[in-house]
Motif scaffolding. Structure first.
Motif, PDB file in Angstrom:
ATOM      1  N   GLN A 251       0.832  -1.243  -0.043  1.00 35.23           N
ATOM      2  CA  GLN A 251      -0.101   0.144   0.015  1.00 35.23           C
ATOM      3  C   GLN A 251       1.019   1.184   0.113  1.00 35.23           C
ATOM      4  O   GLN A 251       2.026   1.103   0.308  1.00 35.23           O
ATOM      5  CB  GLN A 251      -0.960   0.036   1.226  1.00 35.23           C
ATOM      6  N   LEU A 252       0.416   2.142  -0.369  1.00 32.14           N
ATOM      7  CA  LEU A 252       0.963   3.705  -0.206  1.00 32.14           C
ATOM      8  C   LEU A 252       1.827   4.060   0.953  1.00 32.14           C
ATOM      9  O   LEU A 252       1.164   3.749   2.042  1.00 32.14           O
ATOM     10  CB  LEU A 252       0.046   4.699  -0.895  1.00 32.14           C
ATOM     11  N   ARG A 253       2.872   4.729   0.814  1.00 32.10           N
ATOM     12  CA  ARG A 253       3.397   5.261   2.085  1.00 32.10           C
ATOM     13  C   ARG A 253       3.428   6.620   1.954  1.00 32.10           C
ATOM     14  O   ARG A 253       3.500   7.164   0.648  1.00 32.10           O
ATOM     15  CB  ARG A 253       4.836   4.623   2.445  1.00 32.10           C
ATOM     16  N   TYR A 254       3.461   7.359   2.846  1.00 24.62           N
ATOM     17  CA  TYR A 254       3.823   9.097   2.901  1.00 24.62           C
ATOM     18  C   TYR A 254       4.853   9.474   3.704  1.00 24.62           C
ATOM     19  O   TYR A 254       5.363   8.987   4.838  1.00 24.62           O
ATOM     20  CB  TYR A 254       2.661   9.449   3.281  1.00 24.62           C
ATOM     21  N   ALA A 255       5.657  10.257   3.178  1.00 27.63           N
ATOM     22  CA  ALA A 255       6.666  10.849   3.699  1.00 27.63           C
ATOM     23  C   ALA A 255       6.411  11.746   4.970  1.00 27.63           C
ATOM     24  O   ALA A 255       5.793  12.731   4.839  1.00 27.63           O
ATOM     25  CB  ALA A 255       7.729  11.461   2.805  1.00 27.63           C
ATOM     26  N   ALA A 256       6.855  11.312   6.201  1.00 24.08           N
ATOM     27  CA  ALA A 256       6.448  12.152   7.246  1.00 24.08           C
ATOM     28  C   ALA A 256       7.252  13.507   7.499  1.00 24.08           C
ATOM     29  O   ALA A 256       7.119  14.343   8.078  1.00 24.08           O
ATOM     30  CB  ALA A 256       6.662  11.242   8.571  1.00 24.08           C
ATOM     31  N   GLN A 257       8.655  13.560   6.561  1.00 22.82           N
ATOM     32  CA  GLN A 257       9.467  14.723   6.655  1.00 22.82           C
ATOM     33  C   GLN A 257       9.993  14.562   5.060  1.00 22.82           C
ATOM     34  O   GLN A 257       9.943  13.597   4.388  1.00 22.82           O
ATOM     35  CB  GLN A 257      10.261  14.634   7.777  1.00 22.82           C
ATOM     36  N   ASP A 258      10.761  15.597   4.822  1.00 23.84           N
ATOM     37  CA  ASP A 258      11.501  15.633   3.565  1.00 23.84           C
ATOM     38  C   ASP A 258      12.582  14.369   3.788  1.00 23.84           C
ATOM     39  O   ASP A 258      13.441  14.346   4.642  1.00 23.84           O
ATOM     40  CB  ASP A 258      12.304  17.042   3.436  1.00 23.84           C
ATOM     41  N   VAL A 259      12.468  13.745   2.538  1.00 24.42           N
ATOM     42  CA  VAL A 259      13.584  12.373   2.687  1.00 24.42           C
ATOM     43  C   VAL A 259      14.394  12.435   1.322  1.00 24.42           C
ATOM     44  O   VAL A 259      13.599  12.677   0.421  1.00 24.42           O
ATOM     45  CB  VAL A 259      12.929  11.300   3.026  1.00 24.42           C
ATOM     46  N   VAL A 260      15.548  11.984   1.330  1.00 23.03           N
ATOM     47  CA  VAL A 260      16.381  11.878   0.007  1.00 23.03           C
ATOM     48  C   VAL A 260      16.595  10.344  -0.026  1.00 23.03           C
ATOM     49  O   VAL A 260      17.035   9.724   0.898  1.00 23.03           O
ATOM     50  CB  VAL A 260      17.858  12.761   0.149  1.00 23.03           C
TER      51      VAL A 260
END
Length: 439
Positions: free
Chosen positions: A321-330
């Protein structure tokens, strides 16, 4: 006039709201693109070779990042910065980005809570609480105790297979073996009465159809049915998972009715759909690789390794399932902004030549001595709770099928399976039928 490539033809059966989205954003593949549905191994493989993180579109046209390579997929699945629920993002107070998909799929608004706030979408610290409560009822010790019953059901279904052959001696393995085995096992474990089990087969077919009318009718029916089962177990507890979930406590805490409903739904639907198609896909893989089938028939001790290799090469679940970035991630040099959606692609990760030698080759000895070197069951804190049961069922089913019917063969050419009886569904690799000859 400039020549432009023709827009891809939408797959049959899609609702108009989805058909209009195919090819809408050139250069950004949609998970509903016909090429990806017809050949996810090749399609996502080509995307993987373009890069480990690519801009794309989800089925409701929302922008996502596809993560395609083994190391990057594992990194996302174990990184707590990628969350399942957008409301786990610090400071998020806006609309839920998943609401649009609920509307496209026809799920009534009052029932969307059973997806948007389910056990499967939980994040820490709530996830750890739920996992503890569930694990007390669904323990690793319980799964081996089920094996004699799995073997009994398997043997009965194999005894009955000849009676299901048509006048040409052909039997559909999906209808008469691959589906009935896991649905009976998981329903017995959970506590779904035998009389209700055919309904769950229909529920699964409706919810996998992507047809809003069918989903809109079946999803509420599933939820209401599970509530009825929970009420019945409260009145008369039995030795089943629903009764155990009702009793489960953790420092005075317990599962809510909504949490129990979502858990039962996930266990029964995922617990039979994915295992059924692992059995079907695995059987096809062995029948089309006679050298590997002979290897297995000469050494049945290979079965556990064989199931891992089949799960890697042709597992029925091809995306998380989709994940969502909880903060800016490289990730792999790509900056993923806070709140953006990420789609880990298991099928491309499990065929990544950077991690596997000749990944397209079926090699039943590949996993020997290396543990679970694939992401077919996921990875990290959300690793599939039912994986031990699925592996056990596949081992018993495939082993006993080939022992009982050693001359088993396909009744159609392998390419017909791809063109005629595959369900074209994003994130899944499933056979509608598997016609076989037993002798």
């Amino acid at each position: 006039m400039e020549n432009r490539p023709a827009a891809p033809t939408p797959p049959p059966g899609l609702p108009p709201s989805m058909q209009d989205l195919i090819g809408k954003h050139p250069g950004e593949p949609n998970v509903m693109d016909p090429e990806l549905l017809a050949d996810p191994f090749g399609g996502y493989g080509r995307l993987r070779e373009k890069g480990p993180v690519l801009r794309a579109r989800f089925m409701d046209d929302t922008p996502i990042w596809l993560v395609t390579r083994f190391e990057e997929v594992r990194a996302v699945l174990r990184n707590p910065c990628f969350v399942n629920n957008p409301y786990s993002i610090p400071g998020h107070t806006g609309p839920d980005p998943r609401t649009r998909l609920m509307e496209v799929l026809g799920i009534p608004r009052e029932y969307s809570v059973y997806i948007l706030e389910s056990v499967l979408t939980s994040d820490p610290p709530d996830h750890a609480r739920l996992r503890r409560l569930v694990s007390r009822a669904f323990t690793a010790r319980r799964v081996p105790e089920l094996r004699p019953r799995v073997e009994e059901i398997t043997d009965h279904l194999l005894d009955e297979l000849p009676a299901h052959c048509d006048e040409h001696g052909v039997v559909d393995l999906i209808e008469n073996f691959a589906y009935p085995l896991p649905i009976n096992v998981i329903c017995e474990l959970v506590g779904v009465p035998e009389v209700d089990r055919p309904r769950w087969r229909d529920f699964g077919a409706d919810l996998a159809s992507l047809e809003p009318e069918r989903i809109g009718a079946s999803f509420p029916a599933v939820v209401d049915h599970i509530h009825e089962l929970i009420d019945a177990r409260r009145a008369a507890p039995q030795h089943d998972l629903i009764s155990a979930l009702i009793r489960a406590r953790d420092d005075g805490d317990r599962l809510s009715d909504t949490e129990m409903v979502t858990l039962v739904m996930a266990l029964v639907l995922a617990g039979h759909e994915t295992t059924a198609h692992l059995i079907g896909n695995g059987t096809v893989a062995l029948l089309t690789h006679p050298d590997q089938m002979r290897l297995l028939q000469e050494d049945w001790e290979l079965l556990p390794h064989a199931v891992h290799e089949l799960m890697r090469r042709c597992g029925s679940v091809q995306m998380t399932q989709l994940r969502y970035a909880a903060q800016d991630v490289v990730l792999a040099g790509v900056r993923i902004r806070r709140g953006e959606a990420v789609q880990p692609v298991l099928v491309s990760a499990n065929h990544d030549p950077r991690h596997y030698d000749a990944p397209e080759r079926l090699d039943l000895t590949r996993q020997a001595g290396r543990g679970e070197d694939h992401v077919g069951f996921g990875h990290g804190m959300h690793y599939c709770l039912g994986a031990p049961l699925a592996r056990q069922e596949a081992e018993v089913a495939i082993g006993r099928l080939l022992q009982r019917y050693p001359d088993l063969s396909l009744a159609v050419a392998p390419n017909q399976l791809k063109t005629k009886v595959r369900r074209r569904q994003p994130g899944a690799w499933r056979l509608l039928q598997l016609p076989l000859r037993l002798t």
